[in-house]
Every structure is written in structure tokens, then in C-alpha cells.
Scaffold this motif. Sequence first.
Motif, mmCIF file in Angstrom:
data_model
loop_
_atom_site.group_PDB
_atom_site.id
_atom_site.type_symbol
_atom_site.label_atom_id
_atom_site.label_comp_id
_atom_site.label_asym_id
_atom_site.label_seq_id
_atom_site.Cartn_x
_atom_site.Cartn_y
_atom_site.Cartn_z
ATOM 1 N N GLU A 104 53.104 -16.129 -4.012
ATOM 2 C CA GLU A 104 54.278 -15.975 -4.653
ATOM 3 C C GLU A 104 54.501 -14.505 -4.280
ATOM 4 N N GLN A 105 53.592 -13.784 -4.476
ATOM 5 C CA GLN A 105 53.541 -12.348 -3.886
ATOM 6 C C GLN A 105 54.278 -12.115 -2.691
ATOM 7 N N ALA A 106 53.458 -12.783 -1.686
ATOM 8 C CA ALA A 106 54.163 -12.820 -0.425
ATOM 9 C C ALA A 106 55.487 -13.260 -0.115
ATOM 10 N N ASP A 107 55.848 -14.146 -0.925
ATOM 11 C CA ASP A 107 57.246 -14.599 -0.724
ATOM 12 C C ASP A 107 58.205 -13.697 -1.506
ATOM 13 N N ARG A 108 57.746 -12.909 -2.405
ATOM 14 C CA ARG A 108 58.885 -11.876 -2.898
ATOM 15 C C ARG A 108 58.972 -10.722 -1.924
ATOM 16 N N ILE A 109 57.932 -10.680 -1.150
ATOM 17 C CA ILE A 109 57.860 -9.560 -0.040
ATOM 18 C C ILE A 109 58.940 -10.099 1.195
ATOM 19 N N LEU A 110 58.869 -11.250 1.490
ATOM 20 C CA LEU A 110 59.597 -11.820 2.408
ATOM 21 C C LEU A 110 61.047 -11.687 1.907
ATOM 22 N N VAL A 111 61.260 -12.203 0.712
ATOM 23 C CA VAL A 111 62.515 -12.109 0.146
ATOM 24 C C VAL A 111 63.214 -10.770 0.147
ATOM 25 N N SER A 112 62.432 -9.742 -0.210
ATOM 26 C CA SER A 112 63.007 -8.139 -0.130
ATOM 27 C C SER A 112 63.431 -7.955 1.253
ATOM 28 N N CYS A 113 62.813 -8.868 2.478
ATOM 29 C CA CYS A 113 63.122 -8.614 3.644
ATOM 30 C C CYS A 113 64.216 -9.512 4.155
ATOM 31 N N GLY A 114 64.802 -10.153 3.300
ATOM 32 C CA GLY A 114 65.934 -11.050 3.347
ATOM 33 C C GLY A 114 65.718 -12.692 3.810
ATOM 34 N N ALA A 115 64.530 -13.025 3.581
ATOM 35 C CA ALA A 115 64.481 -14.403 3.460
ATOM 36 C C ALA A 115 64.901 -15.217 2.498
ATOM 37 N N THR A 116 65.427 -16.452 2.698
ATOM 38 C CA THR A 116 66.194 -17.235 1.685
ATOM 39 C C THR A 116 65.297 -17.557 0.371
ATOM 40 N N THR A 117 66.123 -17.737 -0.654
ATOM 41 C CA THR A 117 65.553 -17.944 -1.950
ATOM 42 C C THR A 117 65.553 -19.583 -2.164
ATOM 43 N N GLU A 118 66.180 -20.277 -1.523
ATOM 44 C CA GLU A 118 66.342 -21.668 -1.810
ATOM 45 C C GLU A 118 64.799 -22.465 -1.699
ATOM 46 N N ARG A 119 64.860 -23.214 -2.634
ATOM 47 C CA ARG A 119 63.362 -24.064 -2.672
ATOM 48 C C ARG A 119 63.692 -25.446 -2.812
ATOM 49 N N THR A 147 63.957 -20.973 12.025
ATOM 50 C CA THR A 147 63.536 -20.381 12.996
ATOM 51 C C THR A 147 64.414 -18.935 13.247
ATOM 52 N N ASP A 148 65.607 -19.083 13.267
ATOM 53 C CA ASP A 148 66.287 -17.772 13.530
ATOM 54 C C ASP A 148 66.203 -16.856 12.343
ATOM 55 N N ALA A 149 66.370 -17.273 11.116
ATOM 56 C CA ALA A 149 66.575 -16.185 10.029
ATOM 57 C C ALA A 149 64.970 -15.944 9.746
ATOM 58 N N ASN A 150 63.694 -16.613 10.029
ATOM 59 C CA ASN A 150 62.656 -16.159 9.900
ATOM 60 C C ASN A 150 62.318 -15.105 10.752
ATOM 61 N N LEU A 151 62.990 -15.013 12.205
ATOM 62 C CA LEU A 151 62.654 -14.054 13.086
ATOM 63 C C LEU A 151 63.263 -12.703 12.532
ATOM 64 N N GLU A 152 64.280 -12.836 12.174
ATOM 65 C CA GLU A 152 65.103 -11.721 11.571
ATOM 66 C C GLU A 152 64.391 -10.893 10.388
ATOM 67 N N THR A 153 63.697 -11.805 9.495
ATOM 68 C CA THR A 153 62.815 -11.433 8.475
ATOM 69 C C THR A 153 61.867 -10.748 8.694
ATOM 70 N N MET A 154 60.991 -11.464 9.847
ATOM 71 C CA MET A 154 59.793 -10.816 10.377
ATOM 72 C C MET A 154 60.052 -9.307 11.086
ATOM 73 N N ARG A 155 61.451 -9.298 11.583
ATOM 74 C CA ARG A 155 61.802 -8.034 12.244
ATOM 75 C C ARG A 155 62.029 -6.951 11.059
ATOM 76 N N ARG A 156 62.760 -7.299 10.083
ATOM 77 C CA ARG A 156 63.088 -6.252 8.926
ATOM 78 C C ARG A 156 61.530 -5.870 8.460
ATOM 79 N N MET A 157 60.546 -6.724 8.210
ATOM 80 C CA MET A 157 59.396 -6.376 7.587
ATOM 81 C C MET A 157 58.756 -5.524 8.563
#
Length: 461
Positions: A104-119, A147-157
Motif C-alpha cells: 500500500e505504501q508503494a501504491d501511494r508512491i506510484l499514485v503520486s507519480c500518476g498511477a490510476t486509483t481504480e481498483r 502498459t502505456d500509463a505504467n511506463l509514464e508512471t515509471m518515467r515520472r518516478m
Amino acid sequence: MLKTHYDIVIIGGGIGGLMCAWRLAEKCPDASVAIFEKGEDINNRRCPIVSGQAKSCMRCKSCAIMEGLAGAGAFSDGKYIISHEYGGWLPEFLPGQTVVDYIEQADRILVSCGATTERFQPDDALKKLCLAHDLHMQQAVVKHLGTDANLETMRRMVDQLRGKCAIFTHAEVTDVQADSRTLVVRLPDGEHTCTAENIVFAVGRAGSGFFSAWCARNHVELHNNQVDVGVRVELPAIVWEDFSKKIYEPKIWYRSKNYGDVTRMFCFNERGQVVTENTGGILTVNGHAYRDPAKKTENSNFALLATMRFTSPFREPIAYAKHVASLANLISGGSVLVQRLGDLEQGRRTDEKRLHDSTTRPTLRAVAGDLSLCMPKRQLDDIIETLHALDVIAPGTANHDTLLYGVECKYYSARPETEDFELKGYSHIYAIGDGAGFTRSLAQASANGLYLADKLARGRI
């Protein structure tokens, strides 16, 4: 500019290593931290097939799908499993609730970098349907980053980490001299050395061979994990949409009546694409799924793999899986194979004409062929039996024109002897993530990185 000494060096720039660096930057901002990644910077990772420059794998020196900053997870379909029940073996070393807390902590970091909140939530009605037919569906809260949004999230991170730690790409660690904690690093301008107070092996799947060889040279005992060998199944998306619209990923296992083997359906990609991966020169298959509606296809795909656990005296399960995959490369003339299920069951090869006539149109340009020439009969029997079992709950799964791509392998790195992730016999040298056999998912690899960073921070590096 490479320094002569760091407080901590992280070998590998995948999600586990990045999360470790992120937490260290939060808790120990004055510590000197370096990441050594042998592949490309995330901004330069471009697969010729994905970018439309090539129709088949060009065997690039560094596979942009498997290697580079953000690791293999950057080009995965970005499934994030919020559970300790599957996705790795961290619960064998940490309490289950601790694992979930770190996920959950890691998810909050990913969301702060633009990841979706949908579960996507579990569905007991679908699980009951599976149980009625001796199929066993694992359940968890799942996020699909895409795949596309994940790459952008990683790039922001990665962009947020630049300046907080030293990030070196095209930086291959060729050796670690354990007693002096000296790293030998091959950079574009030649070979260099540096020392570190703490060293973290976060090498990922692509670096598991290097890590295992290092452990063998330094007498660190390794324990082999399972190996999964099978195919990537592709079929019309409508066949599985009753499941995918509710839980996104149907993750189902089945015990064959013939051999008693376990076959697993997982890594589901709704309206996705089948892709090629290059691991150490051996081509295998995987699947991607995009969030962008314009990139979606008419098909869905999933892995269907038979699980094997070898016993003494055999100790090379990864070599076994790679050998099976290399046979498919040999038969296909340096590519991967695709075969219709109906042709496989009738004992005949799928040729180009039969593939052209298939009602399921392939999303990957693979070589039409015969999987029985490269895959062991036992695993093929398991796969065919499982497809027919799945056909009961999702009619159309075992259609004649269902496509099977091979070979897909999931091999899980040999696990070293550790004490709280510190290599036994070597103080201040640690191992985490998929490459060390502790995890096999984005979520647990992320959690592993954060946990170790907190451990290091408590010791003040």
C-alpha cells in the motif's frame, strides 16, 4: 560523475531498486546513494517492434523490453496486486500484514507519480463458478496500470529521483569483491571501481544469472524455485469479458487428471497484444495491455503454464526452461511459434495458410508451426486438458482457432541464504526482488525495496 565511495549502491534500476532509492531519499537525504543499471535510460528504451520499426525481434544488444531503467516492469501491462497471497514469497520472511502495508505504501508512491486509483475487487460468485468445475481462482484487489500509463508512471518516478541519488545507465556491474565491498563497473568510457558501505543486489529477472554466478563464486548457498513452462493463449476478448470486466485478471489454477500437475492461468491482458521478449538471446513471449482505448485490440491473451519443481540431483530449472524456449527459436528460424489449438490436437502443423484462415487474428507476427516439436508432451497434455476445463466456465476458450504462442517461460531466480535480506556470511550486502527469488510481481518487488530501505535507514546507513 562516479565517486570512489557511496553509502549505498543499488545494483539494478527496476521497481525494487527504485523504491529502495525513493525511501532512502525520504529518510536519509544526506546519504550518498547510487543506482547502477546496465540497460538504457527509461527515456531511451524503445523496442523496434513496439515502435513499429520492425515486424519481428531484431535481437538488440540490450532488450528494451527486459532491460533498462525501471526494469522489465516498465513495459509490463502494469498489474499491481494488493495482497500477500500471491505475487511472490515475501510472506515467508515477513508477516502477511506487513507485506500488504508496504504494498500500500508503494501504491501511494506510484499514485503520486500518476498511477490510476481504480481498483478491481474480488468476486465470490465467479470463484464459486470455478470451484463447481474443479478450477481454483485466486482472488485479490488488483489495479491495472496499463502498459502505456505504467511506463509514464515509471518515467515520472525516475525523474523525481534524479538529483536525489546518482543514477548510472549503461553501467554493468561485472563483479563485487565482497570482503572490501568493492564494485567493478563497466561504463561506456571503460572499467571503474568504487566502494560502498552497503550493497543491494536488485538485479531483476534479467540479472538473475549474474547474481547466481556471483553467489556460487562466493559460496552463498542458493535454493532453486519452481519453473513454469507453457504458452501464451490468444482468443477473442468477448470470451473472457464476464471475468475481466469484474475482476480484470482471472488467475486460475487447475490440477490435471492425467498427471496431477498444476497448470496456472495468469498474466491476463484484456484487449491486449502478444509480444516478444529477449532474455539473454533467447526469445520468449509475453503479453501487454494498454489503457489508451486507441491501442486496444479485439483479442485478449493470458499465460497458461505448467509448474515444475525439480528434485535432486537436477539443480538447473532455469537452464531447462531456456532450453525448451531455445528449441522453439531453432525450429522457427530465430523467432517464436504460433499454432492453432485445433491443429495441435489433430497432430498437424499450423502453416501460413491455416493461420491466415484463422478466425482469431494474431497480434504478434510469429512463425506458424508445431509446438509439439519443441515442448515436452507432458506439458502440452497439461495445457490442452486445462484449456478444455476452462472452456466450461468461459465457452470458446478451447475453440479450434484459439492461438497458442510458444514458448512462454516464467523462471524464478534461485534464492540465496539471507538473514532479513542480508546475505548470510556477508554483512552489509543485501538481495531483494525477483532476481533474488523473493518476489515475482511489481507489488511485492516494490514492497521488498521499501522494507529494506527502512531497515537501512534505521541503522542510519
